[in-house]
Structure formats: structure tokens, C-alpha cells
Design a protein around this motif. Sequence first.
Motif, mmCIF file in Angstrom:
data_model
loop_
_atom_site.group_PDB
_atom_site.id
_atom_site.type_symbol
_atom_site.label_atom_id
_atom_site.label_comp_id
_atom_site.label_asym_id
_atom_site.label_seq_id
_atom_site.Cartn_x
_atom_site.Cartn_y
_atom_site.Cartn_z
ATOM 1 N N LYS A 140 11.847 4.754 -1.331
ATOM 2 C CA LYS A 140 12.651 3.496 -1.650
ATOM 3 C C LYS A 140 13.834 3.049 -1.033
ATOM 4 N N ARG A 141 14.608 4.157 -1.088
ATOM 5 C CA ARG A 141 15.985 3.969 -0.624
ATOM 6 C C ARG A 141 16.022 3.777 0.867
ATOM 7 N N TYR A 142 15.276 4.581 1.584
ATOM 8 C CA TYR A 142 15.126 4.393 2.949
ATOM 9 C C TYR A 142 14.575 2.772 3.640
ATOM 10 N N ASP A 143 13.751 2.686 2.661
ATOM 11 C CA ASP A 143 13.177 1.393 2.954
ATOM 12 C C ASP A 143 14.064 0.253 2.543
ATOM 13 N N ASP A 144 15.125 0.397 1.509
ATOM 14 C CA ASP A 144 15.922 -0.625 1.168
ATOM 15 C C ASP A 144 17.009 -0.592 2.511
ATOM 16 N N ASN A 145 17.188 0.342 2.966
ATOM 17 C CA ASN A 145 18.289 0.655 4.055
ATOM 18 C C ASN A 145 17.724 0.090 5.240
ATOM 19 N N MET A 146 16.448 0.290 5.581
ATOM 20 C CA MET A 146 15.863 -0.459 6.684
ATOM 21 C C MET A 146 16.003 -2.079 6.512
ATOM 22 N N GLU A 147 15.708 -2.479 5.497
ATOM 23 C CA GLU A 147 15.933 -4.016 5.170
ATOM 24 C C GLU A 147 17.407 -4.436 5.152
ATOM 25 N N ALA A 148 18.365 -3.450 4.907
ATOM 26 C CA ALA A 148 19.713 -4.005 5.015
ATOM 27 C C ALA A 148 20.196 -3.830 6.574
ATOM 28 N N MET A 149 19.491 -2.909 7.465
ATOM 29 C CA MET A 149 19.902 -3.124 8.785
ATOM 30 C C MET A 149 18.981 -4.296 9.658
ATOM 31 N N LEU A 150 17.624 -4.498 9.201
ATOM 32 C CA LEU A 150 17.054 -5.634 9.625
ATOM 33 C C LEU A 150 17.883 -7.051 9.364
ATOM 34 N N GLU A 151 18.565 -6.943 8.265
ATOM 35 C CA GLU A 151 19.405 -8.161 7.975
ATOM 36 C C GLU A 151 20.692 -8.361 8.855
ATOM 37 N N CYS A 152 21.174 -7.059 9.253
ATOM 38 C CA CYS A 152 22.366 -7.022 10.208
ATOM 39 C C CYS A 152 21.959 -7.487 11.693
ATOM 40 N N VAL A 153 20.577 -7.161 11.935
ATOM 41 C CA VAL A 153 20.048 -7.602 13.183
ATOM 42 C C VAL A 153 19.908 -9.116 13.089
ATOM 43 N N ARG A 154 19.563 -9.555 11.914
ATOM 44 C CA ARG A 154 19.466 -11.144 12.125
ATOM 45 C C ARG A 154 20.824 -11.738 11.991
ATOM 46 N N GLN A 168 25.537 -1.167 15.087
ATOM 47 C CA GLN A 168 25.573 0.334 14.876
ATOM 48 C C GLN A 168 24.413 0.736 14.139
ATOM 49 N N LEU A 169 24.015 1.847 14.243
ATOM 50 C CA LEU A 169 22.761 2.341 13.191
ATOM 51 C C LEU A 169 22.748 3.993 13.135
ATOM 52 N N LYS A 170 22.676 4.529 11.939
ATOM 53 C CA LYS A 170 22.731 5.799 11.650
ATOM 54 C C LYS A 170 21.466 6.305 11.200
ATOM 55 N N ILE A 171 20.548 7.119 11.896
ATOM 56 C CA ILE A 171 19.127 7.645 11.610
ATOM 57 C C ILE A 171 19.231 8.060 10.358
ATOM 58 N N THR A 172 20.252 8.794 10.059
ATOM 59 C CA THR A 172 20.031 9.455 8.622
ATOM 60 C C THR A 172 20.065 8.583 7.438
ATOM 61 N N ALA A 173 20.202 7.220 7.564
ATOM 62 C CA ALA A 173 19.911 6.132 6.733
ATOM 63 C C ALA A 173 18.548 5.795 6.562
ATOM 64 N N LEU A 174 17.686 6.356 7.383
ATOM 65 C CA LEU A 174 16.128 6.221 7.438
ATOM 66 C C LEU A 174 15.512 6.992 7.348
ATOM 67 N N LEU A 175 15.945 8.339 7.708
ATOM 68 C CA LEU A 175 15.223 9.357 7.796
ATOM 69 C C LEU A 175 16.115 10.662 7.191
ATOM 70 N N SER A 176 15.575 11.685 6.382
ATOM 71 C CA SER A 176 16.265 12.455 5.787
ATOM 72 C C SER A 176 17.038 13.668 6.689
ATOM 73 N N PRO A 177 18.235 13.736 6.312
ATOM 74 C CA PRO A 177 18.982 14.934 7.234
ATOM 75 C C PRO A 177 18.096 16.267 7.127
ATOM 76 N N GLU A 178 17.739 16.553 5.933
ATOM 77 C CA GLU A 178 16.707 17.916 5.966
ATOM 78 C C GLU A 178 15.589 17.933 7.034
ATOM 79 N N LEU A 179 15.003 16.857 7.075
ATOM 80 C CA LEU A 179 13.948 16.777 8.120
ATOM 81 C C LEU A 179 14.596 16.772 9.537
ATOM 82 N N CYS A 180 15.779 16.071 9.803
ATOM 83 C CA CYS A 180 16.457 16.148 11.144
ATOM 84 C C CYS A 180 16.977 17.601 11.318
#
Length: 457
Positions: A140-154, A168-180
Amino acid sequence: MLSSRVTSAGYQSLRLVGTSAVRVAAVKQPELLSSSMAFEDPSAFRVKSFGELLRALGVFRLCSFPMLVNNCGKLMSLGRMLLGRKGFSLLLRPTVYAQFVAGENEREISQSMQKISMLGMRPMLAVPIEEDLGEGTGEKRYDDNMEAMLECVRMSHRNAWCKDPMMQLKITALLSPELCVKLTTLMTQQSYDLDLLVKAMDGNAVDVPGLDESETLHFLCGLQRLNRIAEESVNKVRVLVDAEYTYMNPALSLVTMAMMKKFNRDGAWIWNTYQCYLNESRSLLLEDLQLSKRERFCFGVKLVRGAYMDKERKLAEKEKRDDPVHQCWEDTNDSYNGSMDVMLENISQKPERYKIIVATHNEESVRWAVKRMEELGIDKDGGSVCFGQLLGMCDHVSLTLAKEGYAVYKSVPYGSVDDTVPYLVRRAQENRTVLQGIRKERELLRKEFKRRLGLSG
């Protein structure tokens, strides 16, 4: 050698073994170049209001004390506790926040951006969201972060602040650091096919070797979040993907190169970041450059010195492995200027295929870039080479470059005080050597301040 190990669609484990095992042909650096461009004129600050001069002098003076910078996170937590949320915001907003943050809502951001544009510079919006290990917050938080970044694009696209908008974009806002981190470990053992990631971005169900079912599901969700942002930005806004820590950077680059392969066919809309304070940075840049040529996609580079030096060294010492950071400032300079020269050479031949932002506060590297652009016949504002500095810092360099007709971007974070404080704390701690070394900018600000008061000519 690299060419014998990497398939046309693969991103290989060899990328991780370091410069001792991966050695692409060394790039001969030119002699240190001089330039007539000087950054000594306090008149660069005449565009600032009297209040802005006072604020900058006060904030930079505070930033010159190592004890304050090193403990700024604790001090801000204490300030919030003593003053309350509202009182803390009232204290921070006209000072540190106003110096380094554009604002909270689109009206405030637009006012800041218009001022930057009027000074001949370009804003590069940055959503101040990122995570480190142990900070994961769920889909849910990652999806919210995506919406914030989409708004940044717009927001970057719909406002006429500048041509060639960037964010600018940080992937760890959209994908967990543990998985990275896990992917980074797996990449030392096996190769990952970029086409596999592209298929996942397109919404296809794929099996990712080494990941269990839940990890695969999260990875696919993260890739589709990134895909949405990229789809929204193509032909509108250039997306610069930030590098982070060495224990996750290979996974971040893997994802970024897959995005490049999919979206950079006709232009460099997705860019990767290379941290030149790392021993392996030149080899990584050269490998990715060669991969882009083989795969025939455009290649955009954000070139930085790096900001995580202290943590990287402490972690390497704790884990009893070699220090990944160059041992001296001169080696980092050689790495930065040599990597920059590689890109400028390629840009001079195919400016439509290769792009770079020289993201540095180092005056000598800026002079080097300017001189090499002149020698190679690269247009000042042709869209292939630009410069970047942080909002609120190094304005004497930014304003001088803009005055000379170069494309200059200011990295502009935005959001509420609560949202941006963690970002500001991290940037202060990661850039403490820069913050404590801004004596020249403070001196130029003082000269302009005295001129306003009629105390000097």
C-alpha cells in the motif's frame, strides 16, 4: 572479458566482482584543463533578496559546525518533541526548509520554480521518498509512493518551467530494500536476462530465479510500478534513477537498465546514476555503455561523486571486506573527470544517443566539462550535456553557468516539513563534507551582503 560473458539480453553476475576482475580498456584522461570560467564574482548573488542572503548566511554558518551536522537527526527529533509539530514547523519553514525545499503544495512549488526559471536555471523535481533496510512498509505504501511520483511527472510536464524537464526517482520507494539486497547477492551467482524484466514490466507472469513466491510477487509489483512511471514520462520528462548503497546498487542498476532497454529506443528518457567515489564506478559505467550500444538503446547518465562514503566504509570494515571507496580525493576526482570524458567523447559523436548531467559542486570538474565541450564542439544548450547542483547550494556555480548559456538544473525536493525532514537529515549527513566546505560561497554571500549595506564597493 565482458563481451564473452554477457549475452545480448543479459545483465551479468560479472558486473559485481569489481574492477580487479572486470577491466575494460582504460580510458586515457587528458591533462587537467584550465578554463576561463571563474566562480569568484559575488554579483552572482545580486539576484537574491536581502532576506535570502541573510537566510543563506545563517544556514551555511550552522552547517559549518560538524557537531550540528553529525547530530542533526537527534536535534530535529528533540526540537519536534519540545516545540510540538506546529512549533517545529514554524521554526524550520523560514530557515533550513526554505533554503533547501521548494514548498509543500503546487502553488508554493510553482513560485519557487518560476524564480529558478527566471534566473536561467531549470528545476529538477525530487520526491523525497526512499527506504533503507528495516524500513519496509508494505505494498500500500509503495503504491502511494508511485502515485506521488506520477504526480511529480505530471507537475514537471504541465508547468512551463523549462524545456527538457527532469525528475529524480529512488527505486527503494517502490521496491523493498531487502529484495534489492537479495537480488544483488543472487547476481553474484547467476545472470539475469533484461528481457525477463521487460516482460514482467509488461504485466506478464514470470519466474525470477532465486526468489520465492512472495518475493517474486513483490518484485513484479515493483516492476509494474516503475513501468507506469516510465510510461507516463516518455516523451515528456526525463527520469533520473538515483544510486543508493553498494549492497543494493547492482539490483537497482539491473532494473534501471531493463527500463532503458524498454523505453530508451528513440531517446534517453530513463537515466542511471554512477557514483565516482566508488572504486568500480568507471568499469560499471563502461560496461553499461557497451551494453547500450549492443542493445541499441539510448544511454543517459547522472554522474555524481557520491554521498554515502562514511556508511560504506563503516559497513566494509564491519564485514571485513575491502573498502569500496577511493582512498583519496584525488582518486575520486580522476574517476569523475575520466568518466565524464568518456561520456563527452561519445556525445560528440552521437549527441542524440548519449546524454549526461554533470551533477557536481566541484568547480574544477565543471571547468573541465566546459573546456572539453568547447574542444569537442558540443553545444552549450544542445540537450546532451547539462549541469546540476542542489537547491540552496553552490549558487555561485549554477548562476555563472546559466549566465554563460549552459543548461543548469537545480535538484528540488518538495513536500511538507514532516515529509522532508528525514530527507534533509540524510542529505546533511551524507554531504557533510560539502556542507562544511562551503567557505567560498559564504564569503561571496558576505561580500554581496556588505555591498548592499554600502560597506564595500
